[in-house]
Enzyme design. Structure first.
Site, PDB file in Angstrom:
ATOM      1  CG  HIS A  49     -19.958  33.356 -56.095  1.00  0.00           C
ATOM      2  ND1 HIS A  49     -19.781  34.389 -56.982  1.00  0.00           N
ATOM      3  CD2 HIS A  49     -18.875  33.346 -55.289  1.00  0.00           C
ATOM      4  CE1 HIS A  49     -18.630  34.975 -56.730  1.00  0.00           C
ATOM      5  NE2 HIS A  49     -18.058  34.381 -55.703  1.00  0.00           N
ATOM      6  CG  HIS A 132     -19.594  37.617 -47.828  1.00  0.00           C
ATOM      7  ND1 HIS A 132     -18.460  36.928 -47.429  1.00  0.00           N
ATOM      8  CD2 HIS A 132     -19.240  38.289 -48.956  1.00  0.00           C
ATOM      9  CE1 HIS A 132     -17.478  37.187 -48.275  1.00  0.00           C
ATOM     10  NE2 HIS A 132     -17.924  38.007 -49.216  1.00  0.00           N
TER      11      HIS A 132
END
Length: 194
Positions: A49, A132
């Site tokens: 995620h 990220h």
């Protein structure tokens, strides 16, 4: 008593999730690293995620209060065109892949989500957003694995995809020995005009 206290709280974050085919594309690019660095603690692909804000341990009533506001926010936003690309590491131990595409839109969304959470009286560690997706962690006695694996991902450029849902995620389900697993508490579609 301690278990009752734990049940009264939940570890929570708000995130975006890449679609399965984008995650599978990255997993294929990671195959050499999986083989070369088997001692790294690799995150499960289904748990990948992009965190917009980490809220930490919250009382369940606070989580319930956020749900209608997050649904409303998602309903007013349009999907974001994103991609997974490259590799890097934090503190030579945490391996990640970067985010490409509409990063400015991602930053704006994260700012709106964070402001909404603050408006609802929820305090959280306000860290700068560094878009990220965390892939793995090196063991303390083998920190260089993340650095080497990141170098192997430097040329990775994934396909573009639409982030179409805002996810409220819990990460303390199934407490006990073993790795932490994530599960959506709820997710809402971005249904605003593009």
């Amino acid at each position: 008593m301690n278990e009752r206290i734990q049940d009264a709280t939940i570890r929570v974050f708000i995130a975006l999730a890449p679609p399965d085919d984008a995650k599978e594309e990255l997993a294929r690019a990671l195959r050499p690293a999986y083989d070369a660095y088997p001692r790294m603690r690799w995150n499960r692909i289904e748990d990948w995620h992009i965190t917009l804000v980490f809220l930490g341990e919250l009382p369940r009533p606070a989580v319930a209060l956020l749900r209608p506001a997050l649904a409303e926010l998602a309903g007013s936003r349009h999907p974001l065109h994103l991609s997974l690309r490259g590799g890097g590491h934090f503190d030579e131990r945490v391996l990640w892949t970067g985010i490409g595409g509409d990063v400015e839109g991602l930053r704006l969304l994260a700012g709106e989500v964070r402001a909404l959470v603050k408006e609802h009286g929820v305090a959280f560690p306000d860290r700068p957003l560094n878009p990220h997706l965390t892939l793995a962690r090196s063991r303390r006695d083998d920190a260089s694995s993340a650095v080497r694996a990141a170098a192997g991902l430097s040329g990775f450029t994934g396909r573009t995809w639409w982030a179409e849902r805002l996810h409220l995620v819990g990460s303390n389900f199934g407490r006990g020995p073993g790795p932490i697993h994530y599960r959506d508490i709820e997710a809402w579609p971005f249904s605003g005009a593009s």
